[in-house]
Design an enzyme around this catalytic site. Structure first.
Site, PDB file in Angstrom:
ATOM      1  N   ARG A 103      -5.201  10.125  -0.641  1.00 29.74           N
ATOM      2  CA  ARG A 103      -6.038  10.326   0.566  1.00 29.74           C
ATOM      3  C   ARG A 103      -5.241  11.193   1.623  1.00 29.74           C
ATOM      4  NH1 ARG A 103      -6.656   4.745   2.356  1.00 29.74           N
ATOM      5  NH2 ARG A 103      -8.682   4.996   1.456  1.00 29.74           N
ATOM      6  N   TYR A 104      -3.908  11.298   1.531  1.00 29.35           N
ATOM      7  CA  TYR A 104      -3.031  11.938   2.501  1.00 29.35           C
ATOM      8  C   TYR A 104      -2.725  12.936   1.443  1.00 29.35           C
ATOM      9  CZ  TYR A 104      -3.397   7.852   5.505  1.00 29.35           C
ATOM     10  OH  TYR A 104      -3.804   6.931   6.120  1.00 29.35           O
ATOM     11  N   ARG A 107       1.182  11.913  -0.455  1.00 28.28           N
ATOM     12  CA  ARG A 107       1.365  10.587  -0.782  1.00 28.28           C
ATOM     13  C   ARG A 107       0.143  10.048  -1.494  1.00 28.28           C
ATOM     14  NH1 ARG A 107       0.839  10.584   4.398  1.00 28.28           N
ATOM     15  NH2 ARG A 107       0.481   8.702   5.682  1.00 28.28           N
ATOM     16  N   CYS A 116      -2.516 -10.790  -8.027  1.00 27.96           N
ATOM     17  CA  CYS A 116      -1.630 -11.138  -6.886  1.00 27.96           C
ATOM     18  C   CYS A 116      -1.074 -12.516  -7.393  1.00 27.96           C
ATOM     19  CB  CYS A 116      -2.102 -11.134  -5.450  1.00 27.96           C
ATOM     20  SG  CYS A 116      -2.817  -9.584  -5.124  1.00 27.96           S
ATOM     21  N   CYS A 120      -5.016 -13.895  -0.758  1.00 26.84           N
ATOM     22  CA  CYS A 120      -5.285 -13.906   0.746  1.00 26.84           C
ATOM     23  C   CYS A 120      -6.810 -14.023   1.108  1.00 26.84           C
ATOM     24  CB  CYS A 120      -4.661 -12.865   1.351  1.00 26.84           C
ATOM     25  SG  CYS A 120      -3.146 -12.585   1.238  1.00 26.84           S
ATOM     26  N   CYS A 123      -8.312 -10.739   2.219  1.00 26.75           N
ATOM     27  CA  CYS A 123      -7.948  -9.529   1.470  1.00 26.75           C
ATOM     28  C   CYS A 123      -8.871  -8.487   1.673  1.00 26.75           C
ATOM     29  CB  CYS A 123      -7.713  -9.798   0.017  1.00 26.75           C
ATOM     30  SG  CYS A 123      -7.287  -8.473  -1.160  1.00 26.75           S
ATOM     31  N   ARG A 125      -9.188  -5.781  -0.255  1.00 25.23           N
ATOM     32  CA  ARG A 125      -9.591  -5.440  -1.646  1.00 25.23           C
ATOM     33  C   ARG A 125     -10.077  -6.453  -2.495  1.00 25.23           C
ATOM     34  NH1 ARG A 125      -4.540  -1.653  -2.036  1.00 25.23           N
ATOM     35  NH2 ARG A 125      -5.327   0.212  -1.185  1.00 25.23           N
ATOM     36  N   ASP A 284      -9.525  -5.360   8.326  1.00 23.25           N
ATOM     37  CA  ASP A 284     -10.501  -4.415   7.727  1.00 23.25           C
ATOM     38  C   ASP A 284     -11.667  -5.362   7.522  1.00 23.25           C
ATOM     39  OD1 ASP A 284      -9.019  -2.269   7.053  1.00 23.25           O
ATOM     40  OD2 ASP A 284      -7.822  -3.319   5.766  1.00 23.25           O
ATOM     41  N   ASP A 321      -7.497   1.070   9.757  1.00 18.06           N
ATOM     42  CA  ASP A 321      -7.791   1.859   8.578  1.00 18.06           C
ATOM     43  C   ASP A 321      -9.273   2.220   8.760  1.00 18.06           C
ATOM     44  OD1 ASP A 321      -7.371   3.186   5.979  1.00 18.06           O
ATOM     45  OD2 ASP A 321      -5.942   1.559   5.553  1.00 18.06           O
ATOM     46  N   LYS A 328      -5.259   5.850   8.251  1.00 19.55           N
ATOM     47  CA  LYS A 328      -4.946   4.935   9.192  1.00 19.55           C
ATOM     48  C   LYS A 328      -4.743   5.642  10.482  1.00 19.55           C
ATOM     49  CE  LYS A 328      -2.667   2.107   5.856  1.00 19.55           C
ATOM     50  NZ  LYS A 328      -2.925   2.714   4.613  1.00 19.55           N
TER      51      LYS A 328
HETATM   52  C1  LIG Z   1      -2.248   2.815   3.470  1.00 24.14           C
HETATM   53  C2  LIG Z   1      -2.402   3.981   2.444  1.00 24.14           C
HETATM   54  C3  LIG Z   1      -1.217   4.906   2.360  1.00 24.14           C
HETATM   55  C4  LIG Z   1      -0.142   4.822   3.340  1.00 24.14           C
HETATM   56  O1  LIG Z   1      -0.194   4.962   4.433  1.00 24.14           O
HETATM   57  P1  LIG Z   1       1.219   5.187   5.432  1.00 24.14           P
HETATM   58  O2  LIG Z   1       0.567   5.317   6.878  1.00 24.14           O
HETATM   59  O3  LIG Z   1       2.206   6.175   5.121  1.00 24.14           O
HETATM   60  O4  LIG Z   1       1.805   3.772   5.312  1.00 24.14           O
HETATM   61  C5  LIG Z   1      -1.532   5.667   1.567  1.00 24.14           C
HETATM   62  N1  LIG Z   1      -2.567   6.128   0.755  1.00 24.14           N
HETATM   63  C6  LIG Z   1      -3.570   5.316   0.853  1.00 24.14           C
HETATM   64  C7  LIG Z   1      -4.717   5.522  -0.023  1.00 24.14           C
HETATM   65  C8  LIG Z   1      -3.456   4.093   1.780  1.00 24.14           C
HETATM   66  O5  LIG Z   1      -4.640   3.554   1.758  1.00 24.14           O
HETATM   67  S1  SF4 Z   2      -4.007  -9.042   0.912  1.00 27.21           S
HETATM   68 FE1  SF4 Z   2      -5.127  -8.998  -0.987  1.00 27.21          FE
HETATM   69  S2  SF4 Z   2      -3.773  -7.127  -2.330  1.00 27.21           S
HETATM   70 FE2  SF4 Z   2      -2.516  -8.116  -0.782  1.00 27.21          FE
HETATM   71  S3  SF4 Z   2      -1.283  -9.726  -1.384  1.00 27.21           S
HETATM   72 FE3  SF4 Z   2      -3.425 -10.650  -0.190  1.00 27.21          FE
HETATM   73  S4  SF4 Z   2      -4.586 -10.859  -1.917  1.00 27.21           S
HETATM   74 FE4  SF4 Z   2      -3.143  -9.578  -2.700  1.00 27.21          FE
END
Ligand SMILES: *Cc1c(COP(=O)(O)O)cnc(C)c1O
Ligand code: SF4
Length: 374
Positions: A103-104, A107, A116, A120, A123, A125, A284, A321, A328
């Protein structure tokens, strides 16, 4: 606050197993027997796992216990609102190979496993985590090849699911492969394991997280001060002693940490455990999580309440996000008021002070003046 944790009252339950069904939860007294059928519907939809360490932490005399609220399934999860979406932060829009999100520019995020140690209830995802398998060998090879082919990738975030549920042997292979890529300088693991399953932080696990050629950082997910038990603190200490800097991620959650006192306690507990608060996430738009959401104005007020009243070490950045995969952005409170030249800065007590910005704001002659507004 750790002295008050209920764990001290139930020393024998540590050897139990992880609870995964409505029946398990009822047997353990975590839900009333007459709610088993109702909760079974939720368990059929979204994965459940309550580790022995978490079960010990739940105060069953408190119907609003903030630990139970995070992990014990609830009928409210079946209520999906129109704005909620299966892919709330837009991972799919930036998936460049299976499990690899770019995305960035500098990274990538690798979903190394999709399971997991705990699930949670909020969550982000939840539609994918707890359902699938880990990446196959060929998928992992493809992800590593992508990273190797893109010299701009400075950092690899290993996430999931929770990567620290993987065997140390597999993690060691991953860490070594990433660290061997010359342009990858930082490997960051996103995990909840040190807090919810601290016994997994063994010497083998610690060795597996580092490799020559890259620096390893650990981002720990925790949402309530009571999660920072003595065992969790010891696990975090082992990671810190091994030279890994620790940062935290917290989700702002209704009924868990949505008041300044609870948030301050959590941030202090993290700093005491050698973890630098990093992000406070606005919740989210994950399906069935409306009962956890807090209006952004409340989140901003809460963040503001921490500033100045709690050590600067204890200040996370409040971020959203942006739905759709736009990344973010900080959404924390503003401290600057007024227009250029009449700038006022708000202090931590809410008092405003003029700041003579015009005097120091000397733009180069060549740069066009911004149009006057207002
Ligand atoms: C959250 C996230 C990151 C990390 O973002 P930082 O601001 O560096 O902590 C990197 N890639 C993706 C796809 C993300 O969702
Ligand atoms: S938020 Fe989702 S991915 Fe993160 S620890 Fe909880 S269940 Fe696992």
């Amino acid at each position: 606050m750790t002295d008050m944790s209920p764990s001290s009252r139930r020393p024998g339950s540590r050897n139990g197993r992880t609870l995964r069904t409505a029946g398990d939860l009822a047997d353990a007294g975590a839900i009333p027997r007459d709610r088993v059928d109702a909760i079974a519907d939720v368990v059929g939809r979204y994965a459940v796992a309550v580790t022995p360490a978490l079960l010990e932490l739940i105060d069953r005399s408190d119907p609003d216990d903030p630990i139970a609220r995070q992990f014990i399934p609830d009928r409210d999860e079946l209520a999906v609102t129109p704005e909620e979406r299966a892919d709330p932060i837009g991972d799919n829009a930036h998936e460049v190979a299976p499990g690899l999100i770019h995305r960035y520019p500098d990274r990538v995020l690798l979903k190394f496993v999709s399971v997991c140690a705990v699930y949670c209830r909020f969550c982000f995802r939840r539609e994918t985590v707890g359902h699938g398998e880990a990446l196959s060998q060929s998928e992992l090879a493809a992800a590593l090849a992508y990273v190797g082919d893109h010299a701009g990738i400075w950092e690899v975030i290993v996430s999931g699911g929770d990567p620290l549920v993987a065997a140390p042997r597999r993690l060691q292979a991953l860490t070594a492969a990433l660290a061997a890529i010359p342009h990858v300088k930082v490997i960051r693991f996103h995990t909840r394991v040190p807090v919810v399953a601290p016994e997994r932080i063994t010497p083998d696990m610690i060795d597996a997280l580092t490799a020559p050629g890259a620096t390893t950082w650990i981002a720990v997910h925790a949402n309530h001060a009571r999660e920072l038990t003595p065992a969790a603190g010891a696990a975090l200490g082992r990671l810190a002693d091994a030279g890994m800097p620790l940062v935290s991620q917290t989700v702002l959650l209704r009924g868990v940490n949505d008041d300044a006192g609870a948030m301050a306690d959590l941030m202090r507990a993290l700093v005491e455990a050698r973890v630098k608060p990093y992000y406070l996430h606005h919740p989210d738009l994950a399906p069935g999580t409306g009962h956890f959401r807090v209006p952004m104005a409340e989140g901003r007020a809460l963040t503001k309440a921490l500033r100045g009243r709690v050590s600067g070490l204890c200040q996370p950045t409040y971020v959203l996000d942006v739905p759709g995969g736009h990344g973010k952005v900080p959404v924390g409170p503003d401290y600057i008021h007024g227009k250029n030249g009449t700038c006022q800065v708000e202090d931590f007590q809410g008092r405003r002070h003029p700041y003579p910005e015009a005097a120091v704001d000397r733009r180069p002659e060549s740069q066009p003046r911004r149009q006057k507004r207002g």
